[in-house]
Structure formats: C-alpha cells, structure tokens
Motif scaffolding. Structure first.
Motif, short mmCIF file in Angstrom:
data_model
loop_
_atom_site.label_atom_id
_atom_site.label_comp_id
_atom_site.label_asym_id
_atom_site.label_seq_id
_atom_site.Cartn_x
_atom_site.Cartn_y
_atom_site.Cartn_z
N GLN A 195 -5.36 6.80 -1.48
CA GLN A 195 -4.94 5.60 -0.77
C GLN A 195 -4.96 4.44 -1.75
O GLN A 195 -5.99 4.14 -2.35
CB GLN A 195 -5.88 5.31 0.40
CG GLN A 195 -5.56 4.04 1.16
CD GLN A 195 -4.24 4.12 1.92
OE1 GLN A 195 -3.94 5.13 2.55
NE2 GLN A 195 -3.44 3.05 1.85
N ASN A 215 -4.21 0.47 -2.21
CA ASN A 215 -4.01 -0.84 -1.58
C ASN A 215 -3.92 -1.93 -2.65
O ASN A 215 -4.30 -1.71 -3.80
CB ASN A 215 -5.16 -1.14 -0.62
CG ASN A 215 -5.28 -0.13 0.50
OD1 ASN A 215 -4.28 0.43 0.96
ND2 ASN A 215 -6.50 0.10 0.96
N SER A 223 0.83 -1.21 0.00
CA SER A 223 0.00 0.00 0.00
C SER A 223 0.86 1.26 0.00
O SER A 223 1.99 1.25 0.51
CB SER A 223 -0.91 0.03 1.24
OG SER A 223 -1.79 -1.05 1.27
N ARG A 250 -9.68 -1.02 -4.89
CA ARG A 250 -8.30 -1.01 -4.37
C ARG A 250 -7.84 0.39 -3.97
O ARG A 250 -7.09 0.55 -3.02
CB ARG A 250 -7.34 -1.57 -5.42
CG ARG A 250 -7.64 -2.99 -5.85
CD ARG A 250 -6.54 -3.55 -6.72
NE ARG A 250 -6.37 -2.81 -7.97
CZ ARG A 250 -5.23 -2.21 -8.34
NH1 ARG A 250 -4.15 -2.27 -7.56
NH2 ARG A 250 -5.16 -1.58 -9.50
N ARG A 272 0.09 5.81 0.24
CA ARG A 272 -0.86 6.91 0.30
C ARG A 272 -0.22 8.14 -0.31
O ARG A 272 0.79 8.63 0.19
CB ARG A 272 -1.25 7.20 1.74
CG ARG A 272 -2.39 8.22 1.86
CD ARG A 272 -2.51 8.71 3.28
NE ARG A 272 -3.77 9.41 3.52
CZ ARG A 272 -3.94 10.31 4.49
NH1 ARG A 272 -2.94 10.61 5.29
NH2 ARG A 272 -5.12 10.88 4.66
#
Length: 123
Positions: free
Chosen positions: A82, A84, A17, A67, A19
């Motif tokens: 974000q 993921n 992940s 996602r 951000r």
C-alpha cells in the motif's frame, strides 16, 4: 520454481495512493519472507520493503517509511504494498521477490523476478 506476478501499478498524481499486489505460485509461500523492490529509469534496482513469513515484522527503506505499508495474505499466496502520499521520486517499476536477510541486515532477492508493474507519479 516460484513464479511471481505483480499488478496494481498505474499513473497517479503526487499525493495519491496505489495498492500493488503480487501473486506467488510454485512454492511454499507461507515459509518465505517477501519483499518489494523498485527500479527507476537509469538507476539500479533498490529495496523498498520486506515482511517476514508470518507477517509479524515489516522493514522499510527510509524514503518510504510512514508512507508505504507491506502486508501479506498467506491464504491467498499474495503480498501487497500500500503506497500513500506518493511522490514523483517513487516513479519506478516495482517488483516483488522472495527475500533473505544478510548478516549486515540488508534484504536480498532470492530466485526469479516477476515482470514488474509500472508506477508513475506526476507532479
């Protein structure tokens, strides 16, 4: 003149992940729809996600639905992405932009681009 500064990119393994953040100055941030775009090597820049001025609605390209999540903080003049479950195909330079929506529903960048932030996903 609106100025945009993206940050938060990096190298991550598949499944990881990140951000991303985009700070906006020089305009009335809380009146703009904002979006994220990306450009992979040898490819055209493509739309990734958009969010309305108040954060009430979000839009995503099909390949990132489920996602990625776009959000914003109007008090901080910042928009986030974000990301993921990252995949190698997500490798690209990511850019934020003020966006407008066309008659056909597509999202288009309006005004200048920031310098972008590199996201690299290793397999």
């Amino acid at each position: 003149q609106v100025q945009l500064v993206e940050s938060g990119g990096g190298l991550v393994q598949a499944g990881g992940s990140l951000r991303l953040s985009c700070g906006v100055s020089g305009g009335t941030f809380d009146s703009y729809a904002m979006g994220w775009f990306r450009q992979a090597p040898g490819k055209e820049r493509e739309f990734v996600a958009a969010i309305t001025w108040n954060g009430g609605s979000q839009y995503y390209t099909d390949s990132v639905k489920g996602r990625f999540t776009i959000s914003r903080d109007n008090a901080k003049n910042t928009v986030y992405l974000q990301m993921n479950s990252l995949k190698p195909d997500d490798t690209a330079v990511y850019y934020c932009a003020v966006v407008t929506r066309s008659y056909d529903g597509s999202w288009n960048a309006y005004g200048s681009w920031g310098q972008g932030t590199q996201v690299t996903v290793s397999s």
